[in-house]
Design a protein around this motif. Structure first.
Motif, PDB file in Angstrom:
ATOM      1  N   VAL A  12       0.869  -1.176   0.000  1.00 47.58           N
ATOM      2  CA  VAL A  12       0.000   0.000   0.000  1.00 47.58           C
ATOM      3  C   VAL A  12       0.903   1.222   0.000  1.00 47.58           C
ATOM      4  O   VAL A  12       1.662   1.441   0.943  1.00 47.58           O
ATOM      5  CB  VAL A  12      -0.944   0.033   1.217  1.00 47.58           C
ATOM      6  CG1 VAL A  12      -1.849   1.268   1.142  1.00 47.58           C
ATOM      7  CG2 VAL A  12      -1.780  -1.236   1.287  1.00 47.58           C
ATOM      8  N   THR A  13       0.830   2.014  -1.052  1.00 49.13           N
ATOM      9  CA  THR A  13       1.706   3.176  -1.167  1.00 49.13           C
ATOM     10  C   THR A  13       1.063   4.397  -0.512  1.00 49.13           C
ATOM     11  O   THR A  13      -0.152   4.551  -0.512  1.00 49.13           O
ATOM     12  CB  THR A  13       2.032   3.490  -2.640  1.00 49.13           C
ATOM     13  OG1 THR A  13       0.875   4.026  -3.302  1.00 49.13           O
ATOM     14  CG2 THR A  13       2.519   2.238  -3.374  1.00 49.13           C
ATOM     15  N   GLY A  14       1.913   5.245   0.059  1.00 46.97           N
ATOM     16  CA  GLY A  14       1.407   6.439   0.717  1.00 46.97           C
ATOM     17  C   GLY A  14       0.554   6.108   1.920  1.00 46.97           C
ATOM     18  O   GLY A  14      -0.573   6.570   2.049  1.00 46.97           O
ATOM     19  N   ALA A  15       1.095   5.290   2.840  1.00 47.27           N
ATOM     20  CA  ALA A  15       0.284   4.751   3.934  1.00 47.27           C
ATOM     21  C   ALA A  15       0.694   5.279   5.302  1.00 47.27           C
ATOM     22  O   ALA A  15       0.381   4.665   6.326  1.00 47.27           O
ATOM     23  CB  ALA A  15       0.341   3.225   3.921  1.00 47.27           C
ATOM     24  N   SER A  16       1.354   6.417   5.355  1.00 54.04           N
ATOM     25  CA  SER A  16       1.684   7.007   6.652  1.00 54.04           C
ATOM     26  C   SER A  16       0.438   7.500   7.371  1.00 54.04           C
ATOM     27  O   SER A  16       0.387   7.546   8.595  1.00 54.04           O
ATOM     28  CB  SER A  16       2.655   8.184   6.479  1.00 54.04           C
ATOM     29  OG  SER A  16       3.876   7.769   5.919  1.00 54.04           O
ATOM     30  N   ARG A  17      -0.550   7.887   6.586  1.00 52.63           N
ATOM     31  CA  ARG A  17      -1.770   8.479   7.144  1.00 52.63           C
ATOM     32  C   ARG A  17      -2.881   8.385   6.106  1.00 52.63           C
ATOM     33  O   ARG A  17      -2.670   7.886   5.009  1.00 52.63           O
ATOM     34  CB  ARG A  17      -1.532   9.941   7.538  1.00 52.63           C
ATOM     35  CG  ARG A  17      -1.162  10.835   6.341  1.00 52.63           C
ATOM     36  CD  ARG A  17      -0.723  12.218   6.770  1.00 52.63           C
ATOM     37  NE  ARG A  17       0.501  12.154   7.564  1.00 52.63           N
ATOM     38  CZ  ARG A  17       1.722  12.078   7.013  1.00 52.63           C
ATOM     39  NH1 ARG A  17       1.886  12.057   5.707  1.00 52.63           N
ATOM     40  NH2 ARG A  17       2.784  11.985   7.776  1.00 52.63           N
ATOM     41  N   GLY A  18      -4.042   8.895   6.456  1.00 52.93           N
ATOM     42  CA  GLY A  18      -5.125   9.033   5.496  1.00 52.93           C
ATOM     43  C   GLY A  18      -5.643   7.728   4.931  1.00 52.93           C
ATOM     44  O   GLY A  18      -5.648   6.692   5.592  1.00 52.93           O
TER      45      GLY A  18
END
Length: 288
Positions: A12-18
């Motif tokens: 899952v890319t861009g999974a630090s938040r949101g």
């Protein structure tokens, strides 16, 4: 609740938040080993809270497996290294969720595109191009697994005016990626779809609602949890007829009705097709 571990491996890319974090948590709760990518390594790296390590730790807590990987999706070399690592460590890849996107602070401000920072167009780099690059390096692993799914996170902004032309072009672009990648991947039992998310209860939107209670007030009571889309991705991958949906642009709320999925709070998020427009599906013609 303890996750029942499966042999499914997801990125899952861009999974630090949101949305990315929520999708990663949902897949982890369903038993997947989840590689969590992003740039945020410690609080303060970004204006909003969240890090890849925090997301991975939350996946681990109920018995899942979260693997944080520092990756700037503007760097093709770092993306290539990410998937080389997945292949080396896990020996397979089953699901790729292309979610990473550059979101500028001025995105939801009123005004013409020429009145805002030119940097808003960077969503066409990290958000559009980055999804192509990640899919490029993921495809051989997905094919080798014998079954796979590429999911792009999109929105009604592909249909109506939403946050300006750069945002809209990115959403239209990932929808088209799903349509065309599906053609190339069909013979390999790998599906590609684009999922339209509704308004989400994320760190960013909650901050907006706190500062401007009237902004998007009509949508707030029905906003989706970030995990909602992850639940749909899991259900789609497990659907024996997954390939029937390959190449489609799907409204998440409508797919949830088909699968009998409710959000974490028990609510059934609505489709905004009538209000904001619906997806355009691919024409069946193939020109090679």
């Amino acid at each position: 609740m303890t996750a029942q571990h499966s042999n499914i491996v997801a990125v899952v890319t861009g999974a630090s938040r949101g949305a990315g974090k929520g999708i990663a948590l949902a897949l982890g709760a369903a038993g997947a080993t989840v590689y969590v990518t992003g740039r945020s390594q410690q609080e303060g790296d970004a204006a909003l809270p969240g890090t890849i390590y925090a997301t991975a730790k939350e996946i681990d807590a109920p018995g899942g497996i979260g693997i944080p990987v520092v990756c700037d999706h503007a760097s093709d070399a770092q993306v290539a290294a990410l998937f080389e690592r997945v292949g080396r460590e896990s020996g397979r890849l089953d699901i790729l969720v292309n979610n990473a996107a550059f979101i500028h602070d001025q995105l939801i401000q009123r005004g013409g595109f020429w009145e805002k920072s030119l940097d808003l167009v960077d969503i066409l780099d990290v958000g559009l191009r980055s999804g192509y690059v990640a899919s490029y390096y993921a495809a051989p692993l997905l094919i080798a697994s014998g079954k796979g799914l590429i999911a792009f996170t999109s929105s009604y902004g592909a249909s109506c005016y939403m946050h300006g032309p750069a945002y809209g072009a990115q959403k239209v672009g990932v929808d088209k990626f799903a349509k065309d990648m599906a053609v190339d991947l069909r013979a390999h039992n790998v599906a590609a779809v684009s999922l339209w998310m509704g308004p989400l209860r994320t760190e960013r939107t909650l901050g907006v609602w706190e500062r401007e209670p009237d902004k998007y007030a009509a949508f707030a009571p029905y906003a989706e949890s970030p995990q909602f889309t992850g639940m749909l991705v899991d259900a789609l991958y497990r659907d024996p007829r997954m390939m029937d949906k390959s190449g489609q642009v799907l409204v998440g709320a409508e797919l949830a009705l088909e699968y009998g999925i409710r959000d974490l709070d028990g609510k059934q998020p609505p489709s905004y097709r009538e209000m904001l427009g619906g997806p355009t599906q691919a024409h069946p013609a193939l020109v090679e």
